[in-house]
Design a protein around this motif. Sequence first.
Motif, PDB file in Angstrom:
ATOM      1  N   ILE A   1      -3.888  14.433 -12.433  1.00  0.00           N
ATOM      2  CA  ILE A   1      -3.137  15.451 -12.522  1.00  0.00           C
ATOM      3  C   ILE A   1      -2.098  15.622 -11.585  1.00  0.00           C
ATOM      4  O   ILE A   1      -0.791  16.266 -11.847  1.00  0.00           O
ATOM      5  CB  ILE A   1      -3.660  16.629 -12.845  1.00  0.00           C
ATOM      6  CG1 ILE A   1      -4.744  16.075 -14.464  1.00  0.00           C
ATOM      7  CG2 ILE A   1      -3.747  17.922 -12.945  1.00  0.00           C
ATOM      8  CD1 ILE A   1      -6.267  17.059 -14.336  1.00  0.00           C
ATOM      9  N   PHE A   2      -2.988  15.379 -10.363  1.00  0.00           N
ATOM     10  CA  PHE A   2      -1.615  16.174  -9.049  1.00  0.00           C
ATOM     11  C   PHE A   2      -0.286  15.236  -8.851  1.00  0.00           C
ATOM     12  O   PHE A   2       0.517  15.937  -8.854  1.00  0.00           O
ATOM     13  CB  PHE A   2      -2.621  15.954  -8.048  1.00  0.00           C
ATOM     14  CG  PHE A   2      -4.186  17.212  -7.643  1.00  0.00           C
ATOM     15  CD1 PHE A   2      -3.166  18.647  -7.846  1.00  0.00           C
ATOM     16  CD2 PHE A   2      -4.930  17.045  -7.241  1.00  0.00           C
ATOM     17  CE1 PHE A   2      -4.184  19.604  -8.156  1.00  0.00           C
ATOM     18  CE2 PHE A   2      -5.621  18.294  -7.473  1.00  0.00           C
ATOM     19  CZ  PHE A   2      -4.885  19.315  -7.415  1.00  0.00           C
ATOM     20  N   PRO A   3      -0.322  14.158  -9.011  1.00  0.00           N
ATOM     21  CA  PRO A   3       0.711  12.617  -8.877  1.00  0.00           C
ATOM     22  C   PRO A   3       2.355  13.033 -10.019  1.00  0.00           C
ATOM     23  O   PRO A   3       3.124  14.213 -10.066  1.00  0.00           O
ATOM     24  CB  PRO A   3       0.380  12.236  -9.281  1.00  0.00           C
ATOM     25  CG  PRO A   3      -1.073  11.145  -9.054  1.00  0.00           C
ATOM     26  CD  PRO A   3      -1.657  12.928  -9.154  1.00  0.00           C
ATOM     27  N   GLY A   4       0.956  13.645 -11.310  1.00  0.00           N
ATOM     28  CA  GLY A   4       1.951  14.521 -11.958  1.00  0.00           C
ATOM     29  C   GLY A   4       3.138  15.476 -11.958  1.00  0.00           C
ATOM     30  O   GLY A   4       3.512  15.687 -12.311  1.00  0.00           O
TER      31      GLY A   4
ATOM     32  N   PRO B   1       0.521  -1.189   0.171  1.00  0.00           N
ATOM     33  CA  PRO B   1       0.076   0.337   0.030  1.00  0.00           C
ATOM     34  C   PRO B   1       0.933   1.729  -0.131  1.00  0.00           C
ATOM     35  O   PRO B   1      -0.014   2.190   0.110  1.00  0.00           O
ATOM     36  CB  PRO B   1      -0.902  -0.548   1.432  1.00  0.00           C
ATOM     37  CG  PRO B   1       0.370  -0.929   2.038  1.00  0.00           C
ATOM     38  CD  PRO B   1       1.743  -2.046   1.312  1.00  0.00           C
ATOM     39  N   THR B   2       2.280   1.276  -0.046  1.00  0.00           N
ATOM     40  CA  THR B   2       2.906   2.698  -0.300  1.00  0.00           C
ATOM     41  C   THR B   2       2.981   3.592  -1.277  1.00  0.00           C
ATOM     42  O   THR B   2       2.676   3.065  -1.964  1.00  0.00           O
ATOM     43  CB  THR B   2       4.353   2.150  -0.420  1.00  0.00           C
ATOM     44  OG1 THR B   2       4.368   0.955   1.009  1.00  0.00           O
ATOM     45  CG2 THR B   2       5.113   3.504   0.070  1.00  0.00           C
ATOM     46  N   PRO B   3       2.141   4.633  -0.245  1.00  0.00           N
ATOM     47  CA  PRO B   3       1.656   5.996  -1.834  1.00  0.00           C
ATOM     48  C   PRO B   3       2.688   5.359  -2.437  1.00  0.00           C
ATOM     49  O   PRO B   3       4.005   6.149  -1.966  1.00  0.00           O
ATOM     50  CB  PRO B   3       1.322   6.805  -1.538  1.00  0.00           C
ATOM     51  CG  PRO B   3       1.664   6.398   0.263  1.00  0.00           C
ATOM     52  CD  PRO B   3       2.435   4.821   0.236  1.00  0.00           C
ATOM     53  N   THR B   4       2.931   5.583  -4.170  1.00  0.00           N
ATOM     54  CA  THR B   4       3.970   6.042  -4.691  1.00  0.00           C
ATOM     55  C   THR B   4       3.208   7.356  -6.310  1.00  0.00           C
ATOM     56  O   THR B   4       2.264   7.105  -6.378  1.00  0.00           O
ATOM     57  CB  THR B   4       5.010   4.859  -5.994  1.00  0.00           C
ATOM     58  OG1 THR B   4       3.802   4.370  -6.534  1.00  0.00           O
ATOM     59  CG2 THR B   4       5.253   4.320  -4.002  1.00  0.00           C
ATOM     60  N   TRP B   5       4.174   7.959  -6.043  1.00  0.00           N
ATOM     61  CA  TRP B   5       3.620   9.514  -6.996  1.00  0.00           C
ATOM     62  C   TRP B   5       2.989   8.083  -8.673  1.00  0.00           C
ATOM     63  O   TRP B   5       2.053   8.432  -9.604  1.00  0.00           O
ATOM     64  CB  TRP B   5       4.980  10.336  -7.422  1.00  0.00           C
ATOM     65  CG  TRP B   5       4.530  11.016  -6.730  1.00  0.00           C
ATOM     66  CD1 TRP B   5       3.295  11.634  -5.267  1.00  0.00           C
ATOM     67  CD2 TRP B   5       5.370  11.813  -5.893  1.00  0.00           C
ATOM     68  NE1 TRP B   5       3.941  12.567  -4.498  1.00  0.00           N
ATOM     69  CE2 TRP B   5       5.041  12.958  -4.816  1.00  0.00           C
ATOM     70  CE3 TRP B   5       6.516  12.115  -7.005  1.00  0.00           C
ATOM     71  CZ2 TRP B   5       6.212  13.532  -4.464  1.00  0.00           C
ATOM     72  CZ3 TRP B   5       7.290  13.844  -6.719  1.00  0.00           C
ATOM     73  CH2 TRP B   5       6.994  13.598  -5.618  1.00  0.00           C
ATOM     74  N   GLY B   6       3.627   8.006  -9.201  1.00  0.00           N
ATOM     75  CA  GLY B   6       3.442   6.784 -10.113  1.00  0.00           C
ATOM     76  C   GLY B   6       2.117   5.883 -10.533  1.00  0.00           C
ATOM     77  O   GLY B   6       1.838   6.012 -11.149  1.00  0.00           O
ATOM     78  N   ARG B   7       2.321   5.093  -9.315  1.00  0.00           N
ATOM     79  CA  ARG B   7       0.659   4.263  -8.526  1.00  0.00           C
ATOM     80  C   ARG B   7       0.017   4.878  -9.001  1.00  0.00           C
ATOM     81  O   ARG B   7      -1.204   4.399  -9.517  1.00  0.00           O
ATOM     82  CB  ARG B   7       1.239   3.352  -7.824  1.00  0.00           C
ATOM     83  CG  ARG B   7       0.375   2.026  -8.895  1.00  0.00           C
ATOM     84  CD  ARG B   7       0.546   0.971  -7.792  1.00  0.00           C
ATOM     85  NE  ARG B   7       1.882   0.916  -6.535  1.00  0.00           N
ATOM     86  CZ  ARG B   7       1.846   0.672  -4.974  1.00  0.00           C
ATOM     87  NH1 ARG B   7       0.827   1.964  -4.930  1.00  0.00           N
ATOM     88  NH2 ARG B   7       2.954   1.314  -4.246  1.00  0.00           N
ATOM     89  N   MET B   8       0.006   5.787  -7.988  1.00  0.00           N
ATOM     90  CA  MET B   8      -1.584   7.174  -7.968  1.00  0.00           C
ATOM     91  C   MET B   8      -2.049   7.394  -9.603  1.00  0.00           C
ATOM     92  O   MET B   8      -2.689   7.571  -9.560  1.00  0.00           O
ATOM     93  CB  MET B   8      -1.245   8.344  -7.518  1.00  0.00           C
ATOM     94  CG  MET B   8      -0.308   8.159  -5.742  1.00  0.00           C
ATOM     95  SD  MET B   8      -0.020   9.508  -5.189  1.00  0.00           S
ATOM     96  CE  MET B   8      -1.551  11.199  -5.231  1.00  0.00           C
ATOM     97  N   LEU B   9      -0.641   8.460 -10.124  1.00  0.00           N
ATOM     98  CA  LEU B   9      -0.686   8.503 -11.915  1.00  0.00           C
ATOM     99  C   LEU B   9      -1.686   7.162 -11.897  1.00  0.00           C
ATOM    100  O   LEU B   9      -2.983   7.585 -13.008  1.00  0.00           O
ATOM    101  CB  LEU B   9       0.066   8.345 -12.831  1.00  0.00           C
ATOM    102  CG  LEU B   9       0.639   9.843 -12.841  1.00  0.00           C
ATOM    103  CD1 LEU B   9       2.031  10.237 -13.021  1.00  0.00           C
ATOM    104  CD2 LEU B   9      -0.345  10.016 -14.219  1.00  0.00           C
ATOM    105  N   ALA B  10      -1.275   5.277 -11.922  1.00  0.00           N
ATOM    106  CA  ALA B  10      -1.641   5.264 -12.561  1.00  0.00           C
ATOM    107  C   ALA B  10      -2.757   3.949 -12.179  1.00  0.00           C
ATOM    108  O   ALA B  10      -4.101   3.989 -13.266  1.00  0.00           O
ATOM    109  CB  ALA B  10      -0.589   3.680 -12.874  1.00  0.00           C
ATOM    110  N   GLU B  11      -3.693   4.829 -11.600  1.00  0.00           N
ATOM    111  CA  GLU B  11      -4.992   4.426 -10.965  1.00  0.00           C
ATOM    112  C   GLU B  11      -6.091   5.572 -11.538  1.00  0.00           C
ATOM    113  O   GLU B  11      -6.880   5.802 -11.267  1.00  0.00           O
ATOM    114  CB  GLU B  11      -5.167   4.035  -9.379  1.00  0.00           C
ATOM    115  CG  GLU B  11      -4.145   3.164  -8.948  1.00  0.00           C
ATOM    116  CD  GLU B  11      -3.721   3.105  -7.214  1.00  0.00           C
ATOM    117  OE1 GLU B  11      -3.123   2.008  -7.242  1.00  0.00           O
ATOM    118  OE2 GLU B  11      -4.258   3.953  -6.979  1.00  0.00           O
ATOM    119  N   GLY B  12      -5.425   6.489 -11.469  1.00  0.00           N
ATOM    120  CA  GLY B  12      -5.902   8.151 -11.604  1.00  0.00           C
ATOM    121  C   GLY B  12      -6.488   8.158 -12.988  1.00  0.00           C
ATOM    122  O   GLY B  12      -8.046   8.530 -13.339  1.00  0.00           O
TER     123      GLY B  12
END
Lengths: 305, 281
Positions: free
Chosen positions: B249-252, B226-237
């Motif tokens: 948009i925000f993690p990018g 579950p560690t949050p990473t910017w790349g995965r947030m983007l992929a999920e979004g």
Amino acid sequence: MRAYIAGRLATAVLVILGVSIVSFFLTFLTGDPAEIMLPPGATAAQIAKFRAEWGFDDPLVIQYWRFLKRAVHGDFGISLRHGQSSLPLIAARLPATFELTVTAMLLAIGLAVPLGVLAATHRGGPIDVLAMGVALVGQSVPNFWLAIMMILLFAVSWGLLPTSGRGGVAHVVMPAAAIAINLMALLTRLVRSTMIEMLAEDYVRTARAKGLRELFVTSRHALPNALIPLVTVIGLQFGYILGGAVVIETIFTWPGVGLFTIQAILNRDYPVVQAAVFILATAVVVINLTVDLLYVWLDPRIRVT
Amino acid sequence: MIHLARRSPLAGAGALIVGLVIVAALAAPLLATTDPIDQDLTAALQPPFWRPDGSLHHPLGTDHLGRDVYSRLIYGAQISLLIGVLAAFLGALVGVAAGLMAGYLGGRVDTVIMRLADLNLAFPLILLALAVVALLGANLRNLVIVMAITTWMIYARVVRGLSLGLREREFVQAARALGAHDARIIARHVLPNVLAPVIVIWTLEVARIILMESALSFLGLGVPPPTPTWGRMLAEGRDYLTVAGWIAIFPGLAILLTVLGINFLGDGLRDLLDPRLRRQT
């Protein structure tokens, strides 16, 4: 000159051999290939049979030699997922990747050269500041994020371009732009800095003193020389472009080698991964070799030394 | 930092951005408004606060599982910075040592090291990283090692070039004439003279590695959930682009700003530390 070319060729062959070793060992990084390739419930007898059949019991050197012999004949083994020889599977997807990467390169060069030249000739002015701003942001933007934002804007909101797949010009624009952005930024800075240098050279001053028009001096005297270093950088960047293609192809489901390789990696389809890594890396070596030789041909000063 | 900002406004801006990201990463537990992995399906897909139905409770909205985007961004900075800094450092250690040996000792050592660097440069690095991470398993240690493999040769090449020149300089010749050991000469006379460009490269490589790590994470081969990473947030979004664009948009933007800040800083340091490097891109 001959000695230089011979040396350069020998280096390329050595590097390709190294590439083959790395591709070969990729399979062994995880430990026992039999455990990975066989279904999880395999019995010890099945594993032993599999190892014997595939030659995994032989010493590594012998296994590598066998891999190399097969690779020379274009045989990288059967894809575990597709049940076909892996090389033709990859070869069938090369044209799509070629189309995408070449379009991206042309796009990057086509934008970077005028932008860099304008920035150099208007040094310190608003055009220069704008061009450098574009370059700095372009170098830092994650290309996959840009790709998604483009999809959101041009495909989803405005419905101008298709979101995925391969087809006509409309299909290639967004993925190529996403791959091109980082290279474009790098090349813009390079063209600008070499143009600034060239414009300060004596021969440019002479050309100006002869009363030639500035546009002619810039385009016919300074620019050709400023483009020489560009050739090397583009060659060196080819690996990055291919890497970019791997990521971008998955976003646009572009049916190229990148998408195929990612799928193979995620499916642990080792023969395909080996073949793909070997072929892509070899392509980079060959391109770099070509660029080096082209460089010799372009720049007579190197030919002499 | 004030000195840096006065010499180069861009570098100053870079230092400011990088400073903010570092603070965010270090003080994440204090700055985050909620637990970054807390799911709340009743609050899923809430928009950022400036939208009519947004609230300050989730300032940048929530994702499809109702997790707070702002808090995940803050925690995501930890992974990006950690991998970037550690991998660039590990790469620098190996690369500088290799470059010093190649340049100072020359001969066969030089040939072997430089051919290894050529070999490493020939691989599409992201493909190599993907393959290795997929095979070895995606965790922090493996990611750091893989990223270091993609960066060492850049230091090696530059350091080799510089030490080739330094080897012939008088102060090095003098040290040798006095009977100093190779190891001592390298450590005391060559190394200090190559450090400035190494620091510049290190900065720019941190930026490149953060970009690459986020790409791997985006493809599902980063530090696992579950560690949050910017790349995965983007992929999920990506799957909620049309209904909840803010998730992607925000993690990018976070990646863009961080990398931009580091690049500004690197460029500024280059101008400051080593004017000779200024012409190169």
